[in-house]
Motif scaffolding. Sequence first.
Motif, short mmCIF file in Angstrom:
data_model
loop_
_atom_site.label_atom_id
_atom_site.label_comp_id
_atom_site.label_asym_id
_atom_site.label_seq_id
_atom_site.Cartn_x
_atom_site.Cartn_y
_atom_site.Cartn_z
N TYR A 92 97.31 94.07 4.10
CA TYR A 92 95.94 93.60 4.32
C TYR A 92 94.93 94.72 4.07
N TYR A 102 94.56 94.92 0.29
CA TYR A 102 93.81 93.74 -0.18
C TYR A 102 92.32 93.89 0.14
N THR A 103 92.01 94.31 1.35
CA THR A 103 90.62 94.47 1.77
C THR A 103 89.92 95.53 0.94
N THR A 146 92.10 83.09 -3.94
CA THR A 146 92.83 84.34 -3.71
C THR A 146 91.92 85.42 -3.13
N LYS A 147 90.60 85.24 -3.26
CA LYS A 147 89.65 86.21 -2.72
C LYS A 147 89.13 85.81 -1.35
N ARG A 181 89.31 86.02 2.20
CA ARG A 181 89.94 86.94 3.14
C ARG A 181 90.57 86.21 4.33
N PHE A 226 93.82 84.59 3.23
CA PHE A 226 94.84 85.61 3.02
C PHE A 226 95.36 86.11 4.36
N THR A 264 101.90 89.71 -2.08
CA THR A 264 101.96 91.02 -2.74
C THR A 264 101.63 90.89 -4.23
N GLN A 315 98.00 90.47 -4.54
CA GLN A 315 97.34 91.77 -4.37
C GLN A 315 97.34 92.56 -5.68
N GLN A 344 94.81 90.98 -8.01
CA GLN A 344 93.45 91.36 -7.66
C GLN A 344 93.12 92.77 -8.13
N ALA A 390 99.52 99.02 -5.60
CA ALA A 390 99.93 97.61 -5.71
C ALA A 390 101.33 97.51 -6.31
#
Length: 278
Positions: free
Chosen positions: A94, A97-98, A120-121, A123, A126, A169, A172, A175, A210
């Motif tokens: 997380y 991702y953040t 997927t964006k 939050r 996720f 994952t 991520q 992204q 990632a």
Amino acid sequence: MSSNINYAKAVGYHSEAAAFIFAILYLPFAGWFIRQSFVRPTYVHFTLVLFTTIRLAAFILRGILVSVESIGENLSALIADEILFGVGFFSLLYASYTLVLDLETMQNRPESSNPIIRLTKNRRAFRLTLTLAVALGIAASSSVSNTGVVSSTGKTLREVSTIIFLILTVLQLFQAFLLAQMEIATRGQEKRHNESFGARHAMSILLIGAALLLVREAFSTATMTNIAKQNNEHFWYPLVAVPEILIVALMSTPGLVPRRDEVKPRYPQDLSAQTLQA
């Protein structure tokens, strides 16, 4: 009363030295992120404080489970250790991702019209999905009987949890790849000066991080039906423990994590225009 079954060794815990070495390695990282959470308070730093302190506790407990026979024979202690490792990965994934989304916000790019990419964006979505994966993992760890046998339900829960973690994952990594494309386009249009080392190399750091996350989860997924192989320390340390601490080292790069007041579009005039239109 002793069960005469050393659960820790039965599941593959053998090296107390490796466990305590990793605990020592995590100690300065925990201190660094605690300091950063005061100096540069951000959700990323807070989450990394949680991850590093949980990993520190988990490795200390792992070392104790191996070195102290009576503790190794305590099933509850083993379950607690497995839960700590599962919850800890939630924090690391997380945080990564953040950070990607925070840096993307600073790009001030138009929001994608693709509903899948927009999802997927999200939050909250996720985070909720991550929470579900952790909850399933905890339930799976708690399903071990006093004889050390995992129920069929527990195995299924563990597999579902692992697959969810793998999907997140991969998202991520996706992204991070999209952000790298944006950054390349932006840097082709403007030159920036006086940036910190972390800001200059953010894309490389995030992509490497990632990829390391994917290595960790790919191994967990490939061995999810073979717990003995998954817990084999000859594989677990290089493919799970090492990637995680390398990611933490990358995330500690000075200037990589922007301050909270920096997490906004890079061009305020564009934001004002969007606000007026809204």
